[in-house]
Design an enzyme around this catalytic site. Structure first.
Site, PDB file in Angstrom:
ATOM      1  N   ARG A  70     -18.587 -33.408 -45.928  1.00 34.88           N
ATOM      2  CA  ARG A  70     -18.954 -32.380 -47.085  1.00 34.88           C
ATOM      3  C   ARG A  70     -19.721 -33.140 -48.072  1.00 34.88           C
ATOM      4  NH1 ARG A  70     -17.268 -28.382 -44.472  1.00 34.88           N
ATOM      5  NH2 ARG A  70     -15.012 -27.801 -44.500  1.00 34.88           N
ATOM      6  N   ASN A 284     -10.969 -21.551 -37.311  1.00 36.83           N
ATOM      7  CA  ASN A 284     -12.113 -20.883 -36.289  1.00 36.83           C
ATOM      8  C   ASN A 284     -12.478 -21.989 -35.262  1.00 36.83           C
ATOM      9  OD1 ASN A 284     -13.792 -19.504 -34.800  1.00 36.83           O
ATOM     10  ND2 ASN A 284     -15.542 -19.234 -36.659  1.00 36.83           N
ATOM     11  N   ASP A 311     -11.526 -31.820 -36.061  1.00 34.84           N
ATOM     12  CA  ASP A 311     -12.216 -30.641 -36.680  1.00 34.84           C
ATOM     13  C   ASP A 311     -11.764 -30.938 -38.345  1.00 34.84           C
ATOM     14  OD1 ASP A 311     -13.744 -28.775 -37.591  1.00 34.84           O
ATOM     15  OD2 ASP A 311     -12.869 -27.090 -36.656  1.00 34.84           O
ATOM     16  N   HIS A 315     -11.350 -28.031 -47.447  1.00 31.95           N
ATOM     17  CA  HIS A 315     -11.548 -27.119 -48.392  1.00 31.95           C
ATOM     18  C   HIS A 315     -10.741 -27.216 -49.797  1.00 31.95           C
ATOM     19  CE1 HIS A 315     -14.426 -24.682 -45.512  1.00 31.95           C
ATOM     20  NE2 HIS A 315     -13.359 -24.939 -44.747  1.00 31.95           N
ATOM     21  N   PHE A 329     -12.407 -20.882 -43.078  1.00 35.70           N
ATOM     22  CA  PHE A 329     -11.764 -21.537 -42.060  1.00 35.70           C
ATOM     23  C   PHE A 329     -11.536 -23.066 -42.259  1.00 35.70           C
ATOM     24  CE2 PHE A 329     -13.780 -17.716 -40.299  1.00 35.70           C
ATOM     25  CZ  PHE A 329     -12.746 -17.084 -39.750  1.00 35.70           C
TER      26      PHE A 329
HETATM   27 ZN   LIG Z   1     -15.972 -28.068 -37.555  1.00 33.96          ZN
END
Ligand SMILES: [Zn+2]
Length: 430
Positions: A70, A284, A311, A315, A329
């Site tokens: 991020r 996702n 992954d 958030h 997602f």
């Molecule tokens: Zn990813």
């Protein structure tokens, strides 16, 4: 000049890819962060710090091929520093950063500035990947040569597929010529549309738009076929369906240069775990039915799935607190990956540390172009100490990520990373 004091890790058991058996031994790391002796009953140098590893397993540092840090651009979700802290708490000593920063990392100069930021802010190696297409927009190829000369470990549009097969073909032709790995997000937007969960019983019951399994399966088949045609090296991200995995197995048997990864959440959770519209379970690709999960576990064990990758996609709780349909997602995954796999599989004897080290340490390093790490004399110290008898409480207070959003929040996982050694540093986890 040695930069740290020597450390003697006493009475641990060493794990490796060689065997599920653990080797009882002490490990001495000198002031330069190099393993200088391994054996039973080692005597400590006078100035050494003693670290009691009784009952614990010493495991080579993990390497995560799929991480969204991020920063730059979305520091309200996560920063390089908090991402690194989460990694170290999870026994992860190296990661590949997805290129979906703001702006997207789609050129050599942007790769360089991202790597400069990493060397300034991260205590662990983070390797910046690059976009396949300019701005991740799926319209034009990104500048491959500049990114290749900066040493990107792979190219991907990070959670977005390349929509046009002709563009994907050209991306793979160039990637082949630069010997770059293409990592593909396996989704067909024309089928997944605005879907939020797996299409099936759960989507009907919850009244939520579904993402059908064929959305992933068709993407896998297309990209495998393009890889076969071009001769490019293809890595399929976040495999979640049994039929998709079958395609990978058939392609591998045919000699295609294809590998794939699975996430911890797709190995241990099913769509049935989705309760009360909890957006921490919104991924996702989505969580799938139990039959898919069983096939994924079998593929993880037999090697048709090459890599475990978290992954890690934090958030904020505010973003995740919107309604299920519009929440983003993804979830944080770096610090829970090893405890989750230990809790569900290693503790139960389904497989051993040797398999997890291969899938989450050795194989991803090889794919990214690095040598696997091992706990051996003459090697740099790069391992973590894991206590299988302890516990990992997953709470907002204990998590190191800036966004403690995970489907495992509130759970207590069996086993705990007590600390991570990286060169001359020792990151004890309290
Ligand atoms: Zn990813």
């Amino acid at each position: 000049m040695p930069s740290a004091k020597p450390r003697l890790f006493q009475n641990g058991r060493i794990a490796s890819t060689a065997s599920p058996e653990l080797r009882a031994a002490d490990v001495l790391v000198d002031g330069n962060g190099v393993i200088v002796a391994i054996g039973e009953g080692l005597s400590a140098p006078e100035d050494a710090e003693l670290i009691d590893c009784s009952g614990c397993v010493l495991v080579p540092g993990m390497f995560d091929l799929h991480v969204h840090a991020r920063e730059p651009g979305q520091e309200h979700k996560e920063t390089l520093a908090t991402c690194a802290a989460a990694a170290l708490r999870g026994g992860v000593t190296g990661v590949v950063l997805m290129p979906d920063a703001a702006p997207p990392i789609d050129s050599g100069p942007l790769v360089k500035s991202a790597m400069d930021l990493v060397s300034e802010l991260s205590p662990i190696p983070m390797h910046q990947s690059g976009c396949l297409t300019k701005g991740r927009e799926g319209k034009e190829m990104a500048a491959f040569s500049g990114m290749a000369s900066r040493g990107v470990p792979l190219l991907t549009d990070a959670d977005r597929p390349v929509p046009c097969p002709d563009l994907m073909r050209r991306c793979m032709e160039y990637a082949r010529d630069f010997d770059l790995l293409v990592a593909s997000h396996t989704d067909t937007p024309a089928l997944s549309k605005a879907g939020a969960v797996n299409e099936g019983n759960v989507s009907y019951r919850f009244g939520l738009p579904g993402i059908p399994a064929i959305s992933q399966e068709i993407a896998i088949d297309r990209d495998i076929r393009v890889a076969q045609h071009t001769g490019a090296r293809l890595h399929l991200q976040q495999i979640s369906t049994a039929r998709g995995l079958k395609s990978v197995q058939i392609a591998k048997e045919a000699g295609t240069l294809v590998t794939c990864e699975v996430s911890p959440h797709h190995l241990v959770l099913t769509e049935q775990d989705l309760r009360d519209y909890n957006t921490h379970f919104k991924f996702n690709p989505p969580l799938r039915p139990a039959a898919d999960v069983e096939a994924l576990v079998a593929g993880f064990i037999d090697g048709s799935i090459d890599v475990l990758a978290s992954d890690h996609a934090p958030h904020t709780e505010f973003e995740k607190s919107s309604d299920f349909g519009s929440a983003p997602f993804g979830a944080a995954g770096l610090e829970t990956a090893v405890p989750v796999i230990h809790d569900r599989f290693i503790r139960a004897g389904v497989f051993g540390w040797d398999l997890l080290i291969e899938r989450y340490s050795a194989a991803p390093r090889r794919l990214a172009g690095f040598a696997p790490v091992a706990i051996a004399e003459g090697e740099k110290a790069e391992f973590f100490v894991f206590d299988p008898e302890s516990e990992t409480p997953v709470t907002r207070e204990t998590m190191k990520t800036k966004s403690p959003v995970t489907p495992f929040l509130g759970k207590t996982l069996a086993g705990r990373v007590c600390g991570t050694a990286l060169g001359g540093e020792w990151y004890g986890q309290g």
